[in-house]
Structures are given as C-alpha cells and as structure tokens.
Design a protein around this motif. Structure first.
Motif, mmCIF file in Angstrom:
data_model
loop_
_atom_site.group_PDB
_atom_site.id
_atom_site.type_symbol
_atom_site.label_atom_id
_atom_site.label_comp_id
_atom_site.label_asym_id
_atom_site.label_seq_id
_atom_site.Cartn_x
_atom_site.Cartn_y
_atom_site.Cartn_z
ATOM 1 N N LYS A 111 0.854 -1.257 0.187
ATOM 2 C CA LYS A 111 0.123 0.067 0.089
ATOM 3 C C LYS A 111 0.870 1.442 -0.042
ATOM 4 C CE LYS A 111 -3.572 2.272 2.945
ATOM 5 N NZ LYS A 111 -4.299 2.238 4.034
ATOM 6 N N ARG A 112 1.864 1.348 0.934
ATOM 7 C CA ARG A 112 2.814 2.589 0.773
ATOM 8 C C ARG A 112 3.578 2.653 -0.178
ATOM 9 N NH1 ARG A 112 6.932 4.541 5.799
ATOM 10 N NH2 ARG A 112 6.503 6.822 5.059
ATOM 11 N N ARG A 113 4.057 1.318 -0.888
ATOM 12 C CA ARG A 113 5.054 1.448 -2.019
ATOM 13 C C ARG A 113 4.322 2.158 -3.098
ATOM 14 N NH1 ARG A 113 9.758 -0.417 -2.029
ATOM 15 N NH2 ARG A 113 9.494 -1.978 -0.336
ATOM 16 N N ARG A 133 2.673 6.687 -6.992
ATOM 17 C CA ARG A 133 1.526 7.673 -7.337
ATOM 18 C C ARG A 133 1.918 9.357 -7.170
ATOM 19 N NH1 ARG A 133 -3.841 5.405 -4.942
ATOM 20 N NH2 ARG A 133 -4.901 7.331 -6.231
ATOM 21 N N ILE A 134 2.668 9.454 -6.069
ATOM 22 C CA ILE A 134 3.188 10.939 -5.860
ATOM 23 C C ILE A 134 4.468 11.170 -6.411
ATOM 24 C CG2 ILE A 134 1.831 11.092 -3.793
ATOM 25 C CD1 ILE A 134 4.133 11.384 -2.148
ATOM 26 N N GLY A 136 -4.639 10.129 -9.718
ATOM 27 C CA GLY A 136 -5.894 9.422 -9.636
ATOM 28 C C GLY A 136 -6.858 9.825 -8.515
ATOM 29 N N ALA A 137 -6.432 10.275 -7.493
ATOM 30 C CA ALA A 137 -7.209 10.757 -6.216
ATOM 31 C C ALA A 137 -8.019 11.907 -6.560
ATOM 32 C CB ALA A 137 -6.033 10.987 -4.986
ATOM 33 N N ALA A 195 -6.780 9.850 2.072
ATOM 34 C CA ALA A 195 -6.135 8.353 2.132
ATOM 35 C C ALA A 195 -4.976 8.162 1.349
ATOM 36 C CB ALA A 195 -7.413 7.464 1.266
ATOM 37 N N LEU A 196 -4.961 8.683 0.490
ATOM 38 C CA LEU A 196 -3.525 8.739 -0.309
ATOM 39 C C LEU A 196 -2.281 9.325 0.187
ATOM 40 C CD1 LEU A 196 -2.009 7.844 -2.816
ATOM 41 C CD2 LEU A 196 -2.337 9.829 -3.930
#
Length: 200
Positions: free
Chosen positions: A129-131, A136-137, A183-184, A192-193
């Motif tokens: 999840k963290r990776r 994504r950022i 995509g958030a 959440a991201l």
C-alpha cells in the motif's frame, strides 16, 4: 477465477545461521519469497537489487544492533515493513521497536509461527500500500507536493492558498494536476493517499 496476488518478498536477518534459514523456509512454505541473511550489510546490498516488502530481523546481532540496522534500512527504503525478533525480550525494547524504529511487531524467540505469519502478512500488505502510494506521488513537483500535503491534512483550497501564500486559482490549478497524476479525485481519496504515503 480471482487473479493471484503479488508475490511478497521477505528478508530474514539473524546471525544464527540455522534459525534464520528455518524462518525463511517457514515463510516460503506460506507463499512468500523469503531469503535468509546472516549479515545485515549483505541484506542491505541485496535490498538495492530486490526490494523486500518485509524485513524480519534479530535485535541482538554481533555486527550491528538490530535497531540501528532498522534505521539504516528505513532510510534506504521507507516502504519496507520491519518485524523485530529477540531471545531477550523486555517491555522497554518492545516499545522502542514499535514507536522509535518503525517496527510493525516485536516477536519473542522461540517464535510463535502463527503470530509470525500474521505479522508478515500484515507487513507485506502495509508495504504494498505504501509503495503504491509513494509511486503515485512520484511525479509531483515540489510545489505540488506541498499542496498535496495540505490537502491531505483536510485543508480547503482557500486555507491551502493562505497557508502557502498563493492565490486560490493557483491552488485550483495545482489540485487539478495532482488529481491527474495520482488519480485521487475526491477529498477523501486525497486524504487516504496522503495517509498511505505517511505509513498510516
């Protein structure tokens, strides 16, 4: 039929050769790709080529204290979950392991196999999840990261603009770029991201 999940990689570090290999064999039987290392330096060198989702490490080692080792590993890879194990447990060390050194769990030897399996499964899920969140950022500019952090704290566009000394229109533009790159699309998704990038 459901697609199989990703194979999770686990590195086990213990200067007790037999114990380290036994733990790695157990984790392999549970479906992980597990490798045992006697030397923390060897594991860190290997980590550069094959990033583990989870590290299971002894605390009392001849070459390097397990807590100091964890700090080095965390600096190299912020998305690896760390599980400590020791034959000499203490309440103070358990608190240190979890709070100060980013440990997910603290296991006493001889290891409880059920608890080990649960801790590694949880750690691998956290790491994935963290990776993903950090990836994504990864394309955000430094300014977009500042805006993203504020939005991730739940701030409104107006408050972000005031906090960063920018115009609301500029914040709107940055927000649109952040949504496109990550995509958030909703405030809840941004929060959440952001929490995922912080390891929450």
């Amino acid at each position: 039929m459901a697609e199989p999940g990703p194979v999770t990689i686990v590195h086990v570090v213990d200067d007790d050769h037999d114990l380290g290999r036994a733990v790695a064999r157990l984790l392999t039987r549970l479906g992980h790709r597990a490798t045992a290392f006697e030397n923390p330096v060897d594991m860190m060198n290997h980590q550069r080529n094959e990033q583990a989702h989870c590290l299971v490490t002894d605390i009392m080692m001849a070459e390097l204290d397990g807590f100091a080792f964890a700090e080095q590993v965390r600096a190299q890879d912020p998305a690896i979950a760390i599980i400590f194990m020791t034959a000499w447990p203490s309440t103070a060390n358990a608190v240190d392991a979890v709070r100060l050194y980013g440990g997910l769990d603290y296991l006493e030897k001889p290891l409880d196999e059920v608890r080990l399996a649960a801790a590694v499964a949880e750690g691998a899920g956290w790491s994935l999840k963290r990776r993903d969140a950090l990836g994504r950022i990864g394309m955000l500019t430094p300014r977009e990261r500042e805006v993203f952090a504020c939005l991730g704290e739940g701030m409104s566009n107006k408050l972000v603009a005031s906090t960063l000394g920018l115009s609301p229109k500029t914040i709107e533009d940055h927000r649109a770029a952040i949504i496109m790159k990550t995509g958030a699309a909703s405030p809840a998704a941004l929060i959440a991201l952001f929490r995922a990038t912080q390891g929450a």
